[in-house]
Design a protein around this motif. Structure first.
Motif, short mmCIF file in Angstrom:
data_model
loop_
_atom_site.label_atom_id
_atom_site.label_comp_id
_atom_site.label_asym_id
_atom_site.label_seq_id
_atom_site.Cartn_x
_atom_site.Cartn_y
_atom_site.Cartn_z
N THR A 1 49.91 61.00 29.94
CA THR A 1 50.13 60.02 28.88
C THR A 1 50.78 60.64 27.64
N GLU A 2 51.13 61.91 27.70
CA GLU A 2 51.86 62.58 26.60
C GLU A 2 53.36 62.53 26.93
N PHE A 3 53.91 61.34 26.82
CA PHE A 3 55.28 61.09 27.27
C PHE A 3 56.32 61.95 26.57
N GLU A 4 56.11 62.24 25.29
CA GLU A 4 57.08 63.04 24.55
C GLU A 4 57.26 64.43 25.16
N ALA A 5 56.28 64.92 25.90
CA ALA A 5 56.36 66.25 26.52
C ALA A 5 57.01 66.23 27.90
N TYR A 6 57.28 65.07 28.46
CA TYR A 6 57.85 65.00 29.81
C TYR A 6 59.10 65.85 30.00
N PRO A 7 60.05 65.88 29.05
CA PRO A 7 61.25 66.70 29.27
C PRO A 7 60.94 68.20 29.44
N GLU A 8 59.78 68.64 28.98
CA GLU A 8 59.41 70.05 29.12
C GLU A 8 59.06 70.42 30.55
N PRO B 1 64.61 65.91 35.57
CA PRO B 1 65.53 64.79 35.36
C PRO B 1 65.34 64.06 34.02
N ILE B 2 64.17 64.21 33.40
CA ILE B 2 63.91 63.50 32.14
C ILE B 2 64.46 64.34 30.99
N LYS B 3 65.49 63.83 30.36
CA LYS B 3 66.14 64.54 29.25
C LYS B 3 65.57 64.14 27.90
N LYS B 4 65.08 62.91 27.80
CA LYS B 4 64.53 62.43 26.53
C LYS B 4 63.52 61.34 26.84
N CYS B 5 62.46 61.31 26.07
CA CYS B 5 61.43 60.30 26.25
C CYS B 5 60.93 59.89 24.87
N LEU B 6 60.95 58.61 24.61
CA LEU B 6 60.59 58.11 23.29
C LEU B 6 59.59 56.97 23.43
N VAL B 7 58.45 57.11 22.79
CA VAL B 7 57.45 56.03 22.78
C VAL B 7 57.90 55.02 21.73
N LEU B 8 58.18 53.81 22.18
CA LEU B 8 58.68 52.76 21.30
C LEU B 8 57.56 51.91 20.69
N GLU B 9 56.46 51.82 21.41
CA GLU B 9 55.36 50.97 20.96
C GLU B 9 54.05 51.55 21.50
N ARG B 10 53.01 51.46 20.70
CA ARG B 10 51.70 51.99 21.10
C ARG B 10 50.63 50.90 21.02
#
Length: 62
Positions: free
Chosen positions: A24-31, A35-44
């Motif tokens: 659930t730590e989406f911002e860390a997915y690119p690490e 294939p995931i280059k960028k991940c941005l949580v738009l709404e919480r």
């Protein structure tokens, strides 16, 4: 809409809570997901879990 589907499975040596925290730590997915280059949580949700997430993928660079 494409009918393409793919799935993977793995055994994980971690607690359910630790796995949930990582997934659930989406911002860390690119690490850790190539294939995931960028991940941005738009709404919480009020509890701060992601509700809407935008992904930028590079599927050709695999």
């Amino acid at each position: 809409m494409s009918d393409y589907r793919q799935s993977y499975s793995a055994d994980v040596n971690g607690s359910v809570a630790d796995c949930f925290a990582v997934l659930t730590e989406f911002e860390a997915y690119p690490e850790w997901s190539g294939p995931i280059k960028k991940c941005l949580v738009l709404e919480r949700h009020p509890d701060r879990l992601a509700r809407t997430v935008a992904f930028e993928l590079d599927m050709l660079g695999l």
